[in-house]
Write a protein that holds these residues in place. Structure first.
Motif, PDB file in Angstrom:
ATOM      1  N   ASP A 186      -0.114  14.880   3.348  1.00 23.49           N
ATOM      2  CA  ASP A 186       1.078  14.230   3.911  1.00 23.49           C
ATOM      3  C   ASP A 186       2.123  14.046   2.822  1.00 23.49           C
ATOM      4  OD1 ASP A 186      -0.245  14.028   6.335  1.00 23.49           O
ATOM      5  OD2 ASP A 186      -0.549  11.849   6.216  1.00 23.49           O
ATOM      6  N   ARG A 187       3.385  14.278   3.216  1.00 22.18           N
ATOM      7  CA  ARG A 187       4.530  14.018   2.349  1.00 22.18           C
ATOM      8  C   ARG A 187       5.338  12.897   2.975  1.00 22.18           C
ATOM      9  NH1 ARG A 187       4.139  19.215   2.949  1.00 22.18           N
ATOM     10  NH2 ARG A 187       5.796  19.328   4.484  1.00 22.18           N
ATOM     11  N   VAL A 188       5.689  11.920   2.180  1.00 20.90           N
ATOM     12  CA  VAL A 188       6.490  10.796   2.655  1.00 20.90           C
ATOM     13  C   VAL A 188       7.785  10.781   1.863  1.00 20.90           C
ATOM     14  CG1 VAL A 188       6.578   8.302   3.012  1.00 20.90           C
ATOM     15  CG2 VAL A 188       4.361   9.490   3.094  1.00 20.90           C
ATOM     16  N   LEU A 189       8.904  10.793   2.576  1.00 28.09           N
ATOM     17  CA  LEU A 189      10.216  10.663   1.938  1.00 28.09           C
ATOM     18  C   LEU A 189      10.733   9.261   2.202  1.00 28.09           C
ATOM     19  CD1 LEU A 189      12.779  11.658   0.533  1.00 28.09           C
ATOM     20  CD2 LEU A 189      13.589  12.420   2.778  1.00 28.09           C
ATOM     21  N   PHE A 190      10.904   8.502   1.132  1.00 27.57           N
ATOM     22  CA  PHE A 190      11.557   7.204   1.223  1.00 27.57           C
ATOM     23  C   PHE A 190      13.011   7.448   0.850  1.00 27.57           C
ATOM     24  CE2 PHE A 190       7.118   6.185   0.145  1.00 27.57           C
ATOM     25  CZ  PHE A 190       6.801   5.401   1.244  1.00 27.57           C
ATOM     26  N   GLU A 191      13.908   7.053   1.724  1.00 25.44           N
ATOM     27  CA  GLU A 191      15.317   7.337   1.513  1.00 25.44           C
ATOM     28  C   GLU A 191      15.901   6.464   0.401  1.00 25.44           C
ATOM     29  OE1 GLU A 191      17.648   8.355   4.708  1.00 25.44           O
ATOM     30  OE2 GLU A 191      15.966   9.046   5.917  1.00 25.44           O
ATOM     31  N   ALA A 192      17.056   6.847  -0.090  1.00 23.53           N
ATOM     32  CA  ALA A 192      17.724   6.105  -1.164  1.00 23.53           C
ATOM     33  C   ALA A 192      17.874   4.637  -0.780  1.00 23.53           C
ATOM     34  CB  ALA A 192      19.085   6.718  -1.458  1.00 23.53           C
ATOM     35  N   ASP A 193      17.474   3.758  -1.686  1.00 27.20           N
ATOM     36  CA  ASP A 193      17.591   2.311  -1.548  1.00 27.20           C
ATOM     37  C   ASP A 193      16.771   1.716  -0.395  1.00 27.20           C
ATOM     38  OD1 ASP A 193      19.280   1.998  -3.808  1.00 27.20           O
ATOM     39  OD2 ASP A 193      20.975   2.706  -2.601  1.00 27.20           O
ATOM     40  N   GLU A 194      15.860   2.476   0.183  1.00 28.18           N
ATOM     41  CA  GLU A 194      15.000   1.958   1.255  1.00 28.18           C
ATOM     42  C   GLU A 194      13.880   1.115   0.633  1.00 28.18           C
ATOM     43  OE1 GLU A 194      13.233   3.945   5.178  1.00 28.18           O
ATOM     44  OE2 GLU A 194      12.495   4.910   3.344  1.00 28.18           O
ATOM     45  N   GLU A 195      13.808  -0.154   0.998  1.00 34.21           N
ATOM     46  CA  GLU A 195      12.740  -1.012   0.481  1.00 34.21           C
ATOM     47  C   GLU A 195      11.431  -0.617   1.151  1.00 34.21           C
ATOM     48  OE1 GLU A 195      13.654  -5.166   0.694  1.00 34.21           O
ATOM     49  OE2 GLU A 195      15.515  -4.912  -0.432  1.00 34.21           O
ATOM     50  N   HIS A 196      10.395  -0.366   0.325  1.00 34.33           N
ATOM     51  CA  HIS A 196       9.129   0.136   0.852  1.00 34.33           C
ATOM     52  C   HIS A 196       7.982  -0.213  -0.081  1.00 34.33           C
ATOM     53  CE1 HIS A 196      10.312   3.249  -2.027  1.00 34.33           C
ATOM     54  NE2 HIS A 196       9.020   3.554  -2.102  1.00 34.33           N
ATOM     55  N   TRP A 197       6.776   0.102   0.364  1.00 33.20           N
ATOM     56  CA  TRP A 197       5.565  -0.050  -0.454  1.00 33.20           C
ATOM     57  C   TRP A 197       4.588   1.042  -0.017  1.00 33.20           C
ATOM     58  CZ3 TRP A 197       0.855  -0.997   1.901  1.00 33.20           C
ATOM     59  CH2 TRP A 197       0.896  -1.476   3.214  1.00 33.20           C
ATOM     60  N   HIS A 198       3.600   1.308  -0.873  1.00 29.75           N
ATOM     61  CA  HIS A 198       2.549   2.272  -0.543  1.00 29.75           C
ATOM     62  C   HIS A 198       1.318   1.946  -1.354  1.00 29.75           C
ATOM     63  CE1 HIS A 198       4.563   4.468  -3.938  1.00 29.75           C
ATOM     64  NE2 HIS A 198       5.630   4.121  -3.279  1.00 29.75           N
ATOM     65  N   GLY A 199       0.162   2.325  -0.823  1.00 26.29           N
ATOM     66  CA  GLY A 199      -1.084   2.047  -1.518  1.00 26.29           C
ATOM     67  C   GLY A 199      -2.278   2.519  -0.731  1.00 26.29           C
ATOM     68  N   ALA A 200      -3.456   2.107  -1.166  1.00 24.97           N
ATOM     69  CA  ALA A 200      -4.706   2.534  -0.554  1.00 24.97           C
ATOM     70  C   ALA A 200      -5.020   1.698   0.680  1.00 24.97           C
ATOM     71  CB  ALA A 200      -5.849   2.421  -1.565  1.00 24.97           C
ATOM     72  N   ALA A 201      -5.759   2.308   1.599  1.00 23.94           N
ATOM     73  CA  ALA A 201      -6.300   1.573   2.732  1.00 23.94           C
ATOM     74  C   ALA A 201      -7.333   0.568   2.206  1.00 23.94           C
ATOM     75  CB  ALA A 201      -6.921   2.547   3.733  1.00 23.94           C
ATOM     76  N   PRO A 202      -7.720  -0.425   3.007  1.00 25.20           N
ATOM     77  CA  PRO A 202      -8.596  -1.486   2.506  1.00 25.20           C
ATOM     78  C   PRO A 202      -9.939  -1.019   1.954  1.00 25.20           C
ATOM     79  CG  PRO A 202      -7.737  -2.069   4.658  1.00 25.20           C
ATOM     80  CD  PRO A 202      -7.314  -0.667   4.382  1.00 25.20           C
ATOM     81  N   HIS A 203     -10.506   0.035   2.519  1.00 25.77           N
ATOM     82  CA  HIS A 203     -11.852   0.453   2.105  1.00 25.77           C
ATOM     83  C   HIS A 203     -11.887   1.894   1.613  1.00 25.77           C
ATOM     84  CE1 HIS A 203     -13.207  -3.321   3.716  1.00 25.77           C
ATOM     85  NE2 HIS A 203     -12.567  -3.048   4.842  1.00 25.77           N
ATOM     86  N   ARG A 204     -10.737   2.407   1.163  1.00 26.73           N
ATOM     87  CA  ARG A 204     -10.657   3.791   0.691  1.00 26.73           C
ATOM     88  C   ARG A 204      -9.820   3.876  -0.572  1.00 26.73           C
ATOM     89  NH1 ARG A 204     -11.909   7.913   4.481  1.00 26.73           N
ATOM     90  NH2 ARG A 204     -11.648   9.217   2.643  1.00 26.73           N
ATOM     91  N   LEU A 205     -10.169   4.807  -1.437  1.00 23.81           N
ATOM     92  CA  LEU A 205      -9.314   5.164  -2.561  1.00 23.81           C
ATOM     93  C   LEU A 205      -8.154   5.996  -2.028  1.00 23.81           C
ATOM     94  CD1 LEU A 205     -12.098   6.384  -5.003  1.00 23.81           C
ATOM     95  CD2 LEU A 205     -10.809   4.255  -5.218  1.00 23.81           C
ATOM     96  N   MET A 206      -7.068   6.074  -2.774  1.00 20.86           N
ATOM     97  CA  MET A 206      -5.967   6.962  -2.425  1.00 20.86           C
ATOM     98  C   MET A 206      -5.261   7.375  -3.699  1.00 20.86           C
ATOM     99  SD  MET A 206      -2.430   7.436  -1.808  1.00 20.86           S
ATOM    100  CE  MET A 206      -1.615   5.859  -1.591  1.00 20.86           C
ATOM    101  N   ALA A 207      -4.889   8.642  -3.770  1.00 16.89           N
ATOM    102  CA  ALA A 207      -4.098   9.148  -4.894  1.00 16.89           C
ATOM    103  C   ALA A 207      -2.904   9.892  -4.334  1.00 16.89           C
ATOM    104  CB  ALA A 207      -4.932  10.054  -5.788  1.00 16.89           C
TER     105      ALA A 207
END
Length: 136
Positions: A83-104
């Motif tokens: 998956d590719r996620v584009l956060f637009e210019a100046d869009e307030e956001h966050w990202h991270g791992a699910a509660p029981h999974r690693l993510m890179a």
């Protein structure tokens, strides 16, 4: 062509920018006039960025695991490898791992004329994160 042998150590994401254990490897930081940077970021289960924005936007490419991402006022989305996620210019956001999974993911950013790449904001609270993962 320029080959750079990795001599930069993996760094732990600082607690004023991340909740939980996050590890960052520099991937690209081309010399001026380029303003593009890229980092490979590993999140342990439940780890996440604080709220933040990028003056010229950000692209995140998930390489492994299961993650979550959200933008201010919008729904929380599940993200998976490829998956590719584009956060637009100046869009307030966050990202991270699910509660029981690693993510890179690979985070790709561009600095503005003042070389600003990111503006860090407040942490994503446990309540916001718990609400985001309710039922998931």
């Amino acid at each position: 062509m320029l080959i750079t042998r990795s001599s930069i150590d993996t760094v732990k994401g600082p607690p004023d920018r991340f909740t939980g254990d996050v590890w960052i490897d520099a991937v690209a930081a081309a010399p001026p006039p380029s303003r593009v940077t890229a980092s490979l970021v590993h999140f342990t289960p439940g780890a996440r960025t604080h709220w933040h924005s990028h003056p010229l936007g950000q692209t995140v490419f998930v390489t492994e695991g299961i993650g979550l991402c959200g933008r201010r006022g919008g729904p929380v989305e599940v993200i998976r490898p490829g998956d590719r996620v584009l956060f637009e210019a100046d869009e307030e956001h966050w990202h991270g791992a699910a509660p029981h999974r690693l993510m890179a993911h690979l985070a790709i950013n561009e600095g503005d004329e003042e070389h600003a790449v990111v503006h860090w904001l407040l942490p994503v609270t446990d309540e916001e994160y718990t609400a985001a993962t309710a039922g998931g």
